[in-house]
Design a protein around this motif. Structure first.
Motif, PDB file in Angstrom:
ATOM      1  N   ARG A 138     -17.957 -37.909   2.427  1.00 33.10           N
ATOM      2  CA  ARG A 138     -18.104 -37.597   3.845  1.00 33.10           C
ATOM      3  C   ARG A 138     -17.928 -36.109   4.132  1.00 33.10           C
ATOM      4  NH1 ARG A 138     -17.232 -40.330   8.505  1.00 33.10           N
ATOM      5  NH2 ARG A 138     -16.730 -42.383   7.726  1.00 33.10           N
ATOM      6  N   ARG A 140     -20.596 -33.435   5.231  1.00 35.63           N
ATOM      7  CA  ARG A 140     -21.372 -33.592   6.464  1.00 35.63           C
ATOM      8  C   ARG A 140     -21.793 -32.245   7.055  1.00 35.63           C
ATOM      9  NH1 ARG A 140     -19.329 -33.654  11.572  1.00 35.63           N
ATOM     10  NH2 ARG A 140     -17.244 -34.093  10.798  1.00 35.63           N
ATOM     11  N   ARG A 141     -20.845 -31.285   7.077  1.00 36.65           N
ATOM     12  CA  ARG A 141     -21.195 -29.984   7.663  1.00 36.65           C
ATOM     13  C   ARG A 141     -22.333 -29.338   6.889  1.00 36.65           C
ATOM     14  NH1 ARG A 141     -15.936 -26.760   9.593  1.00 36.65           N
ATOM     15  NH2 ARG A 141     -15.068 -28.370  10.922  1.00 36.65           N
ATOM     16  N   ASP A 180     -25.543 -30.938   7.751  1.00 41.18           N
ATOM     17  CA  ASP A 180     -26.038 -30.445   9.051  1.00 41.18           C
ATOM     18  C   ASP A 180     -26.676 -29.070   8.891  1.00 41.18           C
ATOM     19  OD1 ASP A 180     -25.219 -32.677  10.409  1.00 41.18           O
ATOM     20  OD2 ASP A 180     -23.385 -31.799  11.215  1.00 41.18           O
ATOM     21  N   ALA A 181     -25.988 -28.202   8.140  1.00 44.90           N
ATOM     22  CA  ALA A 181     -26.496 -26.832   7.970  1.00 44.90           C
ATOM     23  C   ALA A 181     -27.828 -26.842   7.230  1.00 44.90           C
ATOM     24  CB  ALA A 181     -25.476 -25.987   7.215  1.00 44.90           C
ATOM     25  N   ILE A 206     -28.379 -24.071  14.443  1.00 46.98           N
ATOM     26  CA  ILE A 206     -27.808 -25.420  14.458  1.00 46.98           C
ATOM     27  C   ILE A 206     -27.498 -25.876  15.875  1.00 46.98           C
ATOM     28  CG2 ILE A 206     -25.409 -24.687  14.110  1.00 46.98           C
ATOM     29  CD1 ILE A 206     -25.365 -27.199  12.120  1.00 46.98           C
ATOM     30  N   PHE A 242     -26.440 -20.158  12.011  1.00 46.97           N
ATOM     31  CA  PHE A 242     -25.502 -19.851  13.083  1.00 46.97           C
ATOM     32  C   PHE A 242     -26.134 -18.989  14.172  1.00 46.97           C
ATOM     33  CE2 PHE A 242     -22.535 -21.493  10.093  1.00 46.97           C
ATOM     34  CZ  PHE A 242     -21.561 -22.076  10.885  1.00 46.97           C
ATOM     35  N   ARG A 269     -16.345 -20.588   9.600  1.00 50.41           N
ATOM     36  CA  ARG A 269     -17.034 -21.850   9.329  1.00 50.41           C
ATOM     37  C   ARG A 269     -18.154 -21.652   8.324  1.00 50.41           C
ATOM     38  NH1 ARG A 269     -17.152 -21.856  15.166  1.00 50.41           N
ATOM     39  NH2 ARG A 269     -15.131 -22.646  15.763  1.00 50.41           N
ATOM     40  N   LEU A 310     -19.093 -22.920   3.634  1.00 48.29           N
ATOM     41  CA  LEU A 310     -20.394 -23.523   3.333  1.00 48.29           C
ATOM     42  C   LEU A 310     -21.134 -22.677   2.309  1.00 48.29           C
ATOM     43  CD1 LEU A 310     -21.610 -24.583   6.877  1.00 48.29           C
ATOM     44  CD2 LEU A 310     -20.586 -26.004   5.121  1.00 48.29           C
ATOM     45  N   TRP A 334     -19.203 -29.244  14.878  1.00 50.76           N
ATOM     46  CA  TRP A 334     -18.235 -28.411  14.161  1.00 50.76           C
ATOM     47  C   TRP A 334     -18.568 -26.931  14.227  1.00 50.76           C
ATOM     48  CZ3 TRP A 334     -20.790 -25.737  10.405  1.00 50.76           C
ATOM     49  CH2 TRP A 334     -22.042 -26.241  10.033  1.00 50.76           C
ATOM     50  N   TRP A 335     -19.830 -26.617  14.535  1.00 49.41           N
ATOM     51  CA  TRP A 335     -20.264 -25.222  14.394  1.00 49.41           C
ATOM     52  C   TRP A 335     -19.801 -24.319  15.517  1.00 49.41           C
ATOM     53  CZ3 TRP A 335     -23.333 -29.523  14.839  1.00 49.41           C
ATOM     54  CH2 TRP A 335     -23.887 -29.751  16.111  1.00 49.41           C
TER      55      TRP A 335
END
Lengths: 1049, 465
Positions: free
Chosen positions: A204, A207-208, A211-212, A222, A436, A477, A481, B425-426
């Motif tokens: 899990r 997930r980030r 998404d990215a 995003i 971003f 953040r 990643l 989250w971003w």
């Protein structure tokens, strides 16, 4: 509802009674920018969760399955191979291979889809799916948000008994509703239901990243991706207890049953060599024997020596035993084609330096000249992998060879291997910055601070350097990643083509592995890279491009035309002392391999005297020997400062040619056998692990085995440690003697040409650009230093290529060619040469009209001062050229009269500085003075000394100098040290910048074109280095001088 | 420099000088540059914004009536006639510089008999003061070509010929120059050296409406005030009609005896020309106002004029036969704003996002006219669209829990399966929640969620209608 909070104890207790589960719909990160976990991570996680099996079902791809297969083999987890498809009509499904036939058809379907679309895409229709013959595949229907029974009915009608409805309950609030709807549709159509998870990540926590990746794929920041992101992180490999709460038991059990029904494994892939090569009525063995002995008669016209004949027989017997004849015949066929076309080529690699290859003309390494290594060392009985031969071709003509292979075997049987392009720090930062919401310029700025040599650990510091605050929330953040993307083994981003690894097969290649389009037209690649092919034991021939072969070919043609000689590759006068004297002086700019800075600083210490010394020279300046600390012991022993000793009697045999110091990969392997008691098969496993330890992590199991084995035989621990370090160093850059021997031949030939025919050699190098280590400016400067007369580019004399002109004394002068002129079109030059052949040009307008040159080409010529003989100086040339506004209609030349009326303009002649700047801008070199000569007065006033003055300074002196930065190097072996080469009017200075100094003065180090260095001089064995303390960017002094440095990896 | 070396002066007439695009009648008011007896002050104002330039131009009209804008960063003043007022160039320079200082701009200022020459010298950073046309060419010669602002490739081409200064360019043969560089550039050189007069458009300050009326007696009553404003509105109407303009903002100032003036501003959703309507709106505003003292005078001000073409009136009534109700809505919105304040009225729009908090947004004023069709049927694709409550709480409300279940005026009953949302989250607004539909003891359907992270709190987030 309560289930969400059930404790760990409950899960463990319930595990016994849980139904068996196999995940049948799972994407790896080889579904680029969708899947967020590596294949091996998925396999390992599925195994730890106790899954019955795992299917890797990347979208229209099997690119990740070999990695998954290798991991599953280790873990003994059952792996299914499949693929997800979305047809043009919107129908989504997964096809899972039941057996070899099903797998073959699946690969063919993928090939069909991929070949029908551009690189990275695919396109399939229902008709194509229907025609694909997937009887031996299970089909999972992936219903849309609103399931369409029509889709299911269509599938069930085409694949009776093989279709399942994939029920994917992902907690979007409508799971119950969806299950009920699917149960109903299933009952209507008589199709069973099965559970699956639409897995995109192994845990899990990805997930980030997922998404990215989605944002990157959609090319949208995003924050704007909105509903196209997944609402939650349920698409991971879920714990069986969790699944048991979500799904009816029978749906879970059905997955394991279906997995049982699939028997296919990649182990079953059997490779068959192509058979076309053998004439009818002959056996491969007989044919290879015939070709070998024909070659032997050519190599030894006076009769094959008895010892060689025995060795040939021995090799042929071994080849026959392993049935490798087709491989050797394949290589022979390709080489023979190149010979017929007059394309220079040379083989190298484990099997290339055999007597058979020498006879077949694959290599020119005379077995009597080098050490005759045992053939078993190239081809081992124990190892189940094909021999490895790389063939280098002239870089400009390799494409002809590639197209020949495609033609001969057809695109169904031959394709290039893929290269998996993975994220590096720079690309990861750039893509994530876009995620971003940074614009292209800012993302570029963020990414640019990452030099290619930076690892992920350097990221926060670099980010700060670029003016971003690494503590800011979005960066906080982003950086984790980025770390996930670049950390080993690197997140794959897309498939590209391997530089030249060809896969050729007897059967249909597309039933072995899917083939897709490469970015280049006329190129096709398989979905596996060279490691994957190796892991499965598939045949691969590397057809590589080598610039030096192009240059040598040109040089031989030039010199033979000029002097009427018959020089050819490998047939120059051997072992000439003048050549070795030149090499020992490190006077090797332009010479193959030994022109790099590291090599040049080794040459005066090693002082090569014979061919085998060159073999060592080529191999010793490599990560392996350096990391194993083998370089200095070898140098000391060579000059007699240290006695030649052997740590044990067994290794004397292995190491006596290298004075007891292991330098080549083969020697390290051999030591493992004789000194640590490895079997040849184990040694081979070790070799492969050495090549791949960075990829699959760790030589640790071998380390213990090696150290223990050597201890047991009484070898000192320190020697064993060094051998192990050297193995680590060989890693990706393993350099075997077999390669070094082939390369050393080219070293000698190119050095001979440089020594005896510098004009020819420089001319050939200039015409083969881009290649090698040095730009035309350095090559020309070096040639002039060796007394070659270099004549300027002139539209009235120059050809496209640089040429030789006969001087009064009969020696050649080098005339620079028009190809050096920036932004001059080749078609324009063709017209110019044709017009000039009719009659010489009388004036610039005459040239412009008769050659029908456009303004761009004329300006390019004027900029290169190539019109000076017609117009006067550069300014006047531009004045004349500027009048050619647009091409005149045929037969109408109004320009003349106006030109006469206008008269000569009052234009100032260019200054020397302007001339030099313009030379650099257009040609990248000048025949005038070095730019620093113009600045010398100012530099001298600042107490800066020249390169030649430095050479005379004493060891340890504190000095200041300045020069144009020619090169920056940051070798992986040098732990953060940067090597700079500076150039001024008197010569070059080698600068060493320690990591600490470089980090503190990073901008000056990276951005300067003209750099001032303060530091300490180091003199050793005739090699001079400047250890930098202070770096100052003096680029402003250069004004317009456009000298670009070249950065090397 | 000997005149003979100037090829420019030799063969006149080879090149025709193109005139500035729209040929205007050359009256004394708009006109001229480079005539005998003129002197131009050129100001180069790097980085100035258009408003400031405008403002400076207005102030510059103190020095001379002939002010001309050279956007984006230049201003020209013809000052020959004003020199004597400032005791010559030095005095004028002083006065101009201090005016600029006041407006917080830092110009380079040059004087020359030709407008372009003054501007080019200023752009080149040279505060020249050339009074005599005969000296102009010599003074300009060493200046670089860049301030002429020719296209970069033209300048590059000249640089490649070694031509980098104005002097070097002037030395070239005219015909050859025109052929290689362009006749426009040649014409510009002629203007620069004063050979050809230049047409410059004189600056006019922008128009605005201001009318004031002294009241014969002090007034406090809103209705009477409005009546007193009526003639001003009539003037405004005539003013707008004559210029085919509308206003989007109207200010009314009421002057008192002791306290500062009261300001009352009407902002409009669309440009308005109808003074009746404007008067009505102002009335609404005034009635909401508490005057500190009776008013002695009133003034109407409209600064920002917007070009406005009168639309034709519809045959149909609003809403009838598909006729747009836009104007009606517009009127309603303006009235609501007048009563409740601008900030209290806003639009709502739906956003594509998983986070319920982010799935809607307040929009600015709704579109003024009838084009509101942009809200397409996107709702159909939204996930679980039916299960979103219309009323979303501004912030989720913590619920108390007993026996693992949330309570709100009694226990809540969960009537749906969970919908899991983990996202956001971003931007620091990360959520990880399981949403349920719950029913309270009164049968009210609520939208509640449980946090996925410890301490797993229950929250109320919305109420179904």
């Amino acid at each position: 509802m309560k289930g969400a909070s059930s404790g760990a104890a409950g899960a463990a207790a319930g595990r016994e009674g849980l139904p068996a589960y196999a995940e049948l719909h799972c994407l790896s990160n080889f579904t680029f920018l969708r899947g967020a976990s590596h294949p091996h991570e998925l396999v390992e996680q599925a195994d730890s969760l106790g899954y019955a099996a795992l299917a890797i079902t990347d979208e229209c791809s099997v690119a990740g399955v070999v990695r998954a297969h290798m991991a599953a083999k280790d873990r003994r987890l059952k792996l299914l191979i499949g693929s997800e498809f979305r047809l043009i009509c919107g129908l989504k499904l997964v096809a899972l291979a039941i057996d070899r036939r099903g797998y073959g058809r699946l690969c063919r379907l993928i090939t069909r889809g991929r070949r029908a679309a551009g690189k990275g895409h695919y396109s399939l229709t229902r008709a194509e799916l229907e025609a694909a013959g997937l009887e031996q595949c299970f089909i999972l229907w992936l219903p849309a948000a609103r399931p369409s029974p029509e889709e299911l009915r269509w599938l069930a009608g085409r694949f009776p008994g093989k279709v399942r409805i994939a029920v994917e309950l992902l907690r979007d609030g409508s799971d119950r509703e969806r299950l009920a709807a699917l149960v109903q549709i299933g009952a209507q159509c008589g199709v069973p239901l099965i559970a699956s998870g639409d897995v995109h990540m192994h845990v899990r926590a990805r997930r980030r990243l997922q998404d990215a990746l989605t944002a990157t794929r959609l090319k949208v920041p995003i924050a704007e991706v909105g509903l196209r992101l997944y609402a939650n992180g349920e698409r991971y490999l879920r714990e069986p207890a969790r699944l048991a709460r979500l799904y009816p038991r029978e749906l879970l059990e059905a997955t394991a049953e279906l997995a049982l029904g699939c028997s296919f494994s990649l182990e079953e892939l059997r490779y068959e060599y192509p058979r076309e090569l053998v004439p009818p009525g002959q056996t491969p063995a007989g044919y290879l024997r015939r070709l070998t002995y024909e070659g032997a008669r050519w190599r030894w016209p006076d009769g094959v020596p008895e010892g060689e004949r025995a060795a040939i027989e021995h090799e042929l017997a071994l080849i026959a035993e392993l049935r490798y004849e087709p491989y050797f015949l394949t290589v022979q066929d390709i080489v023979a084609y190149a010979r017929r076309q007059g394309i220079l080529c040379q083989g190298r690699g484990s099997a290339a330096n055999s007597r058979v290859c020498y006879c077949l003309g694959v290599t020119s390494v005379d077995p009597q000249r080098g050490t005759a290594l045992l053939f078993e060392r190239f081809i081992s009985r124990e190892r189940n992998e094909p021999p490895d031969i790389d063939i280098d071709f002239e870089h400009e003509r390799r494409e002809e060879v590639l197209q020949y292979v495609y033609r001969k075997y057809g695109r169904e049987h031959a394709a290039l291997a893929a290269t998996v392009i993975t994220y590096r720090s720079r690309s990861a930062l750039r893509d994530l910055a876009r995620v971003f919401g940074l614009d292209a310029a800012e993302s570029g700025r963020l990414a640019k601070v990452m030099q290619w040599w930076d690892g992920s650990a350097a990221i926060p510091q670099r980010v700060r350097d670029a003016g971003f605050d690494p503590g800011s929330p979005w960066l906080a953040r982003l950086l984790p990643l980025a770390n996930e993307l670049v950390s080993f083994p690197g997140f794959p981003r897309h498939l590209s083509q391997h530089v030249g690894g060809f896969v050729i097969s007897e059967g249909l290649l597309e039933e072995l592995v899917p083939i897709e389009n490469a970015a280049m037209p006329e190129r096709t690649v398989v979905q596996w890279d060279k490691d994957d092919l190796n892991d499965l034991g598939l045949l691969k021939v590397d057809l590589l491009a080598l610039g030096m072969l192009t240059a040598l070919k040109r040089a031989f043609t030039l010199v033979n035309d000029y002097r009427g000689t018959h020089h050819a590759l490998g047939q120059l006068p051997a072992e000439d002392p003048r050549v070795y004297a030149m090499i020992s002086r490190a006077d090797t700019i332009g010479v193959f391999q030994i022109e790099s800075r590291a090599q040049m600083s080794m040459l005066p210490r090693l002082k090569p005297q014979c061919y085998y010394d060159l073999v060592i020279e080529v191999a010793i300046v490599r990560p392996g020997p350096i990391q194993g600390d083998m370089v200095h012991p070898y140098l000391r022993r060579r000059c007699g400062a240290e006695p030649v000793e052997y740590p044990g009697e067994e290794v004397r045999e292995v190491l006596h040619r290298t004075l007891g110091v292991p330098i080549f990969q083969e020697q390290v392997m051999q030591i493992a056998i004789v000194a640590a008691g490895f079997s040849p098969g184990e040694a081979d496993a070790l070799r492969r692990a050495m090549g791949a330890w960075k990829r699959s992590g760790g030589l640790d199991p071998f380390r213990e085995r090696l150290l223990q084995g050597m201890r047991a035989k009484g070898y000192p621990q320190e020697f064993a440690q060094r051998i192990y370090q050297q193995m680590l160093g060989f890693g990706e850059y393993g350099f075997p003697q077999s390669h070094a021997m082939s390369f050393a031949l080219l070293v000698y030939d190119s050095a001979w040409l440089k020594c005896y025919e510098p004009a020819v050699f420089t001319c050939a190098l200039l015409n083969s650009q881009p290649m090698g280590f040095y730009a035309p400016a350095q090559l020309v400067r070096d040639a002039r230093a060796h007394g070659v007369e270099v004549r300027a580019v002139d539209a009235c004399v120059s050809e496209w290529d640089s040429t030789l002109e006969r001087r009064a004394d009969g020696e050649p002068a080098l005339r620079l060619g028009l190809r050096l002129v920036k932004s001059l079109s080749q078609s324009g030059v063709t017209r110019l040469l044709a017009a000039r052949a009719v009659r010489p040009f009388a004036s610039v307008p005459d040239l412009a009209i008769r050659a029908a040159l456009d303004r761009g080409d004329l300006e390019a010529l004027a900029a290169a001062a190539a019109l000076v003989s017609l117009s006067g100086n550069r300014h006047l040339a531009f004045w004349e050229v500027a009048a050619r506004e647009r091409p005149m209609p045929l037969g109408f030349a109004p320009g003349r009269r106006a030109d006469l009326e206008e008269g000569r303009p009052l234009l100032a002649a260019p200054t020397e500085g302007e001339g030099i700047a313009a030379d650099y801008a257009s040609l990248g070199l000048t025949l005038g003075r070095h730019p620093l000569a113009l600045l010398r007065e100012r530099l001298a006033a600042a107490a800066l000394v020249t390169a030649s003055e430095l050479a005379g300074a004493r060891n340890g002196a504190a000095v200041r100098t300045a020069g144009i930065v020619l090169m920056r190097q940051r070798p992986a072996t040098a732990s953060g040290v940067t090597f700079l080469t500076l150039e001024d009017e008197s010569g070059q200075v080698n600068v060493i910048v320690w990591e600490r100094v470089g980090r503190a003065q990073r901008r000056a180090l990276i951005e300067s074109r003209l750099l001032e260095v303060h530091g300490e001089l180091q003199q050793q064995d005739g090699v001079t280095h400047l250890i930098a303390r202070r770096l100052i960017d003096r680029s402003a002094l250069l004004g317009e001088l456009l000298t670009r440095s070249r950065d090397f990896h | 420099m000997r005149p003979g070396t100037l090829a420019l002066l030799g063969d006149a007439g080879l090149v025709r000088v193109p005139r500035a695009a729209p040929l205007r009648t050359l009256t004394r008011r708009h006109a001229a540059g480079g005539r005998a007896g003129e002197l131009w002050a050129g100001l180069h104002l790097p980085g100035i914004n258009p408003e400031k330039l405008q403002q400076l131009a207005v102030c510059a009209q103190r020095f001379t009536p002939r002010v001309s804008l050279a956007p984006p960063d230049g201003l020209l003043l013809e000052v020959q006639g004003s020199l004597h007022l400032f005791a010559g160039v030095a005095g004028l320079r002083c006065a101009l510089m201090s005016e600029c200082l006041r407006l917080q701009v830092q110009p380079v200022l040059a004087f020359a008999p030709a407008a372009l020459a003054a501007l080019v010298a200023a752009r080149a950073g040279k505060p020249l003061a050339v009074m005599d046309l005969a000296q102009l060419t010599g003074q300009l010669a060493p200046l670089p070509l860049a301030p002429l602002r020719w296209p970069p490739d033209t300048l590059a081409r000249l640089a490649r010929m070694g031509v980098r200064t104005i002097g070097a360019a002037l030395r070239l043969p005219r015909a050859g120059f025109a052929r290689r560089v362009g006749s426009q550039q040649l014409a510009m050189l002629d203007v620069l050296t004063g050979r050809t007069p230049e047409v410059r458009v004189t600056f006019h300050a922008p128009e605005r409406f201001r009318r004031r009326r002294e009241l014969s007696c002090e007034l406090e009553n809103h209705a009477l005030l409005l009546a007193a404003l009526a003639p001003l509105f009539a003037d405004l109407g005539a003013f707008l009609r004559a210029r085919q303009c509308g206003v989007v903002e109207l200010e009314c100032r009421l002057t008192h005896r002791h306290v500062p003036a009261t300001r009352c501003v009407v902002r409009l959703a669309a440009p308005a020309t109808d003074v009746q309507r404007l008067a009505g709106l102002l009335g609404e505003h005034l009635s909401a106002l508490n005057l500190p003292e009776p008013a002695r005078a009133c003034e109407l001000r409209a600064d920002a004029l917007v070009p406005h073409l009168p639309g034709s009136n519809g045959l149909w009534q609003p809403g009838e036969h598909g006729g747009s109700a836009g104007n009606e809505a517009c009127g309603l919105i303006e009235r609501l704003r007048a009563r409740l304040g601008s900030e209290a009225v806003h639009g709502l729009t739906r956003l594509e996002a998983h986070r319920p908090e982010n799935a809607w947004a307040v929009t600015g004023p709704p579109p003024a006219a009838g084009h509101r069709g942009a809200q397409s049927g996107c709702c159909a694709d939204a996930p679980a669209a039916g299960r979103r409550p219309l009323w979303l709480l501004r912030a989720p409300q913590l619920l108390c829990v007993r026996d693992g279940l949330p309570r709100r005026r009694g226990p809540l009953r969960l009537v749906s399966e969970p919908e899991r949302i983990e996202t956001g989250w971003w931007d620091g607004g990360e959520i990880a929640r399981d949403y349920y539909t719950a029913v309270d003891i009164h049968g009210v359907r609520l939208w509640v969620f449980r946090e996925r992270a410890a301490p797993h709190g229950w929250f109320l987030h919305g109420v179904f209608g």
